[in-house]
Motif scaffolding. Structure first.
Motif, PDB file in Angstrom:
ATOM      1  N   UNK A  19     143.355 -57.533 -26.528  1.00 12.86           N
ATOM      2  CA  UNK A  19     143.565 -57.545 -27.660  1.00 12.86           C
ATOM      3  C   UNK A  19     142.423 -56.996 -27.764  1.00 12.86           C
ATOM      4  N   UNK A  20     142.364 -55.419 -28.355  1.00 10.39           N
ATOM      5  CA  UNK A  20     141.855 -54.458 -29.091  1.00 10.39           C
ATOM      6  C   UNK A  20     140.796 -54.976 -30.755  1.00 10.39           C
ATOM      7  N   UNK A  21     139.873 -54.533 -30.808  1.00  9.21           N
ATOM      8  CA  UNK A  21     139.286 -54.711 -31.933  1.00  9.21           C
ATOM      9  C   UNK A  21     138.507 -54.166 -32.319  1.00  9.21           C
ATOM     10  N   UNK A  22     138.677 -53.860 -34.030  1.00  9.77           N
ATOM     11  CA  UNK A  22     137.400 -52.868 -34.327  1.00  9.77           C
ATOM     12  C   UNK A  22     135.783 -53.111 -33.905  1.00  9.77           C
ATOM     13  N   UNK A  23     135.759 -54.123 -33.965  1.00 10.97           N
ATOM     14  CA  UNK A  23     134.065 -54.071 -33.740  1.00 10.97           C
ATOM     15  C   UNK A  23     133.657 -54.831 -32.373  1.00 10.97           C
ATOM     16  N   UNK A  24     134.407 -55.124 -31.528  1.00 15.24           N
ATOM     17  CA  UNK A  24     134.013 -55.794 -30.149  1.00 15.24           C
ATOM     18  C   UNK A  24     132.895 -55.282 -29.605  1.00 15.24           C
ATOM     19  N   UNK A  25     132.074 -56.469 -28.947  1.00 17.97           N
ATOM     20  CA  UNK A  25     131.007 -56.370 -28.182  1.00 17.97           C
ATOM     21  C   UNK A  25     131.070 -55.522 -26.977  1.00 17.97           C
ATOM     22  N   UNK A  26     132.027 -55.602 -25.899  1.00 17.35           N
ATOM     23  CA  UNK A  26     132.391 -54.598 -25.554  1.00 17.35           C
ATOM     24  C   UNK A  26     133.376 -53.529 -25.311  1.00 17.35           C
ATOM     25  N   UNK A  27     133.220 -52.468 -24.800  1.00 17.53           N
ATOM     26  CA  UNK A  27     133.996 -51.007 -24.721  1.00 17.53           C
ATOM     27  C   UNK A  27     135.210 -51.520 -23.262  1.00 17.53           C
ATOM     28  N   UNK A  28     136.533 -51.289 -23.483  1.00 20.22           N
ATOM     29  CA  UNK A  28     137.446 -52.019 -22.303  1.00 20.22           C
ATOM     30  C   UNK A  28     137.893 -50.125 -21.770  1.00 20.22           C
ATOM     31  N   UNK A  29     137.762 -49.954 -20.946  1.00 17.34           N
ATOM     32  CA  UNK A  29     138.055 -49.034 -19.918  1.00 17.34           C
ATOM     33  C   UNK A  29     138.876 -49.112 -18.839  1.00 17.34           C
ATOM     34  N   UNK A  30     140.051 -48.073 -18.499  1.00 12.88           N
ATOM     35  CA  UNK A  30     140.593 -47.927 -16.718  1.00 12.88           C
ATOM     36  C   UNK A  30     140.173 -47.206 -15.975  1.00 12.88           C
ATOM     37  N   UNK A  31     140.341 -48.165 -15.125  1.00 12.28           N
ATOM     38  CA  UNK A  31     139.864 -47.274 -13.662  1.00 12.28           C
ATOM     39  C   UNK A  31     140.590 -46.805 -13.111  1.00 12.28           C
ATOM     40  N   UNK A  32     140.615 -46.171 -12.667  1.00 14.42           N
ATOM     41  CA  UNK A  32     142.089 -45.115 -11.675  1.00 14.42           C
ATOM     42  C   UNK A  32     141.384 -44.540  -9.987  1.00 14.42           C
ATOM     43  N   UNK A  33     141.720 -44.869  -9.000  1.00 17.61           N
ATOM     44  CA  UNK A  33     140.645 -44.786  -7.972  1.00 17.61           C
ATOM     45  C   UNK A  33     142.016 -44.504  -7.122  1.00 17.61           C
ATOM     46  N   UNK A  34     141.423 -43.210  -6.146  1.00 16.63           N
ATOM     47  CA  UNK A  34     142.003 -43.234  -4.381  1.00 16.63           C
ATOM     48  C   UNK A  34     141.477 -43.112  -4.201  1.00 16.63           C
ATOM     49  N   UNK A  35     141.651 -44.171  -2.378  1.00 13.68           N
ATOM     50  CA  UNK A  35     140.673 -44.327  -1.309  1.00 13.68           C
ATOM     51  C   UNK A  35     139.464 -44.570  -1.048  1.00 13.68           C
ATOM     52  N   UNK A  72     138.090 -52.293 -17.185  1.00  8.94           N
ATOM     53  CA  UNK A  72     136.503 -52.797 -16.722  1.00  8.94           C
ATOM     54  C   UNK A  72     135.667 -52.753 -17.996  1.00  8.94           C
ATOM     55  N   UNK A  73     135.119 -53.682 -18.470  1.00 11.56           N
ATOM     56  CA  UNK A  73     134.425 -53.564 -19.380  1.00 11.56           C
ATOM     57  C   UNK A  73     132.705 -53.909 -18.822  1.00 11.56           C
ATOM     58  N   UNK A  74     132.677 -52.479 -20.053  1.00 10.56           N
ATOM     59  CA  UNK A  74     130.707 -52.613 -20.153  1.00 10.56           C
ATOM     60  C   UNK A  74     130.695 -52.956 -21.652  1.00 10.56           C
ATOM     61  N   UNK A  75     129.238 -53.461 -22.131  1.00 11.12           N
ATOM     62  CA  UNK A  75     128.377 -53.849 -23.032  1.00 11.12           C
ATOM     63  C   UNK A  75     128.384 -52.132 -23.604  1.00 11.12           C
TER      64      UNK A  75
END
Length: 389
Positions: A19-35, A72-75
């Motif tokens: 659930x995305x919020x306007x003022x969360x403490x953590x940034x949510x990222x979509x990580x895509x990788x190959x090999x 992944x999440x990062x502060x």
């Protein structure tokens, strides 16, 4: 049958409820990788953006030999970041209140292309696809056992106080996918085992950057104590070693349960690097209803087990010639207790038609799509379809 002949032949997408919020403490990222191995990708992000590893949250490890998408999440204190490289991209999604933790994902969706199929096997595979509704044994597959060589588990060697053997497995064995420089180093160490001066000179000459190898070899030179040298092993690797042996024991427990539940004619054994998997070819309704309810625990110290669980666990440990109390000899990390369903039932299954395979002359390919709950292995579904006949 062949898998992963092209990168896009094996696609994994993490299913995460957030659930995305306007003022969360953590940034949510979509990580895509190959090999890229999962921890290597996380480490790269850590070093590239100067973010401590422990501040990067994620839900699970993803297959290296696939195109994978996960979160992944990062502060927020580290600012908004992004990556757009050939085999690694990082895309900002939004902010959430809490960091991601191991096991919090809902599941994974898979898109797989199986190749090099002989048309004479179409009927066999079609029949096996039809039995997916009965589920598949929920084993941990090969991906869990990358630290196991010639059937030897580093943690079991430590339990048996064979510290030299444990260190030798780590310092001299390698997989095909490892970097050439690391393979060459391990070959040199194996050839010059005990000649630590020569090993140190090699590391310096080749400018090997791994602190773990440097510190372990120096420890062996100056203290000649294999137990102490193990102290310098990366903590994440130690956890993987523990997890590998714990997972193997769970696999063996599942196999014991199936032996009790299945008629001999319904059993199908498939070899893997640590032994054999036991699959079922046919499953009566009452047997399915019985085993579908079973969640079996991982082995852990100081846990209370039910009579049935104790009997199965002790049967496996007896074959391993160890006891639960022996795990107290492990002075680092710990056995993580959890309960795991003994069968996995694929959902949202979509099967394409057999089509001519452009990569293999006079052979065919088959597209498979399905989702699995967290912790279940898509390669087990593939084994069920293509190897149990």
């Amino acid at each position: 049958m062949k898998l992963r002949q092209k990168p896009e032949d094996f696609i994994v997408n993490e299913i995460l409820e957030y659930k995305l919020v306007d003022y969360g403490n953590y940034s949510l990222y979509r990580l895509k990788k190959l090999g890229i191995e999962n921890l290597a990708a996380i480490s790269y992000i850590s070093k590239n953006f100067k973010i401590p590893l422990n501040d990067i949250g994620y839900c699970g490890l993803k297959d290296r030999h696939a195109i994978t998408t996960q979160y992944i999440t990062i502060p927020n204190e580290y600012g908004r970041i992004s990556l757009d490289e050939e085999n690694l991209t990082l895309e900002y999604v939004g902010t959430i209140e809490k960091p991601l933790k191991i096991g919090e994902l809902f599941g994974n969706s898979f898109e797989i292309v199986a190749r090099n199929i002989d048309k004479n096997d179409f009927l066999k595979f079609a029949e096996n696809i039809d039995t997916l509704k009965d589920g598949i044994p929920n084993y941990f597959d090969e991906q869990r056992f990358g630290s196991v060589f010639n059937g030897k588990f580093i943690i079991k060697e430590i339990i048996n106080e064979n510290y030299e053997s444990a260190v030798k497995i780590l310092l001299t064995n390698y997989t095909k996918s490892e970097k050439k420089s690391l393979k060459d180093l391990k070959r040199f160490i194996a050839k010059n085992w005990g000649n630590w001066d020569a090993c140190i000179k090699y590391i310096e000459k080749k400018q090997i950057t791994s602190k773990m190898f440097k510190n372990m070899i120096k420890s062996l030179k100056y203290e000649n104590d294999f137990k102490k040298s193990f102290y310098y092993v990366d903590n994440r690797l130690k956890e993987l070693f523990i997890s590998a042996y714990q997972s193997y024991i769970w696999n063996e427990c599942l196999k014991e349960i199936l032996k009790e539940k299945l008629q001999k004619d319904d059993r199908k054994y498939i070899d893997y690097s640590c032994g054999t998997f036991l699959f079922y070819k046919n499953l009566e309704k009452d047997v399915f209803e019985d085993i579908a309810k079973i969640e079996f625990p991982t082995i852990a110290i100081d846990k209370e087990y039910e009579e049935f669980e104790n009997r199965i666990i002790n049967s496996v440990l007896k074959k391993e010639r160890i006891k639960i109390a022996d795990f107290k000899k492990i002075t680092f990390g710990k056995l993580k207790y959890s309960k795991r369903p003994i069968i996995s039932i694929p959902k949202n299954v979509e099967i394409g038609n057999f089509k001519s395979d452009e990569l293999n002359i006079k052979k065919y390919k088959l597209n498979l799509k399905f989702t699995l709950n967290k912790g279940s292995y898509a390669t087990m579904v593939v084994k069920k379809i293509f190897e149990t006949f």
